[in-house]
Design a protein around this motif. Structure first.
Motif: not given
Length: 154
Positions: A46-54, A66-70, A96-98, A133-138
């Motif tokens: 993500s451009a902001q925050g600590s979210k990644i997807a693969w 997906v995963a989110e820091g820390p 917005d990371g959503k 598209a799928v929500p990052f939260a699931g």
């Protein structure tokens, strides 16, 4: 004259690692074991925050994780259960990371038109290259459109 096998890059790297690590002839491994090794690709952040997807290819079943820091604990976001040859590519996380947006279908590493769907099941109507598209939260993935290489608007 030396002749080299033409192997996919990922398979070549796995074979190289096994040989380099000193695997003995007494140890048994098969081509199937090597080919079934999970293969991650399309890592994005993500451009902001600590979210990644693969995307992860597990014996042909491709899904988005997906995963989110820390802690960066991996979480499976999609649940595609069939080895249908449909590549997952162009992963992106909204500003917005959503949302996680991705393309399902096509064969972007091929030497033919990547906009043509892969039809390993020989269906009368071949699968299309589509933007999801799928929500990052699931949640449930939503089909946005037929297409390729999406750019997320702010």
């Amino acid at each position: 004259m030396l002749t080299f096998l033409r192997l996919p890059k990922g398979l070549f790297l796995i074979l190289f690692f096994l040989l380099k690590s000193g695997i003995s002839s007494a140890q048994k491994f098969t081509l199937e074991a090597i080919k079934s090794y999970p293969f991650p690709n399309e890592l994005t952040a993500s451009a902001q925050g600590s979210k990644i997807a693969w995307a992860l290819n597990e014996q042909g079943r491709r899904n988005v994780y997906v995963a989110e820091g820390p802690a960066f604990t991996a979480r499976k976001l999609t649940d595609y259960t069939k080895d249908d040859g449909q590549e997952i590519s162009s992963l992106a996380i909204s500003s917005d990371g959503k949302w996680v947006v991705y393309v399902k279908g096509g064969d972007h590493g091929s030497n033919w038109d990547s906009n043509v769907g892969v039809n390993v099941d020989h269906l009368p109507l071949p699968p299309r290259v589509e933007i999801w598209a799928v929500p990052f939260a699931g949640g449930v993935p939503k089909l946005l459109s037929e297409g390729d290489m999406p750019i997320i608007s702010s």
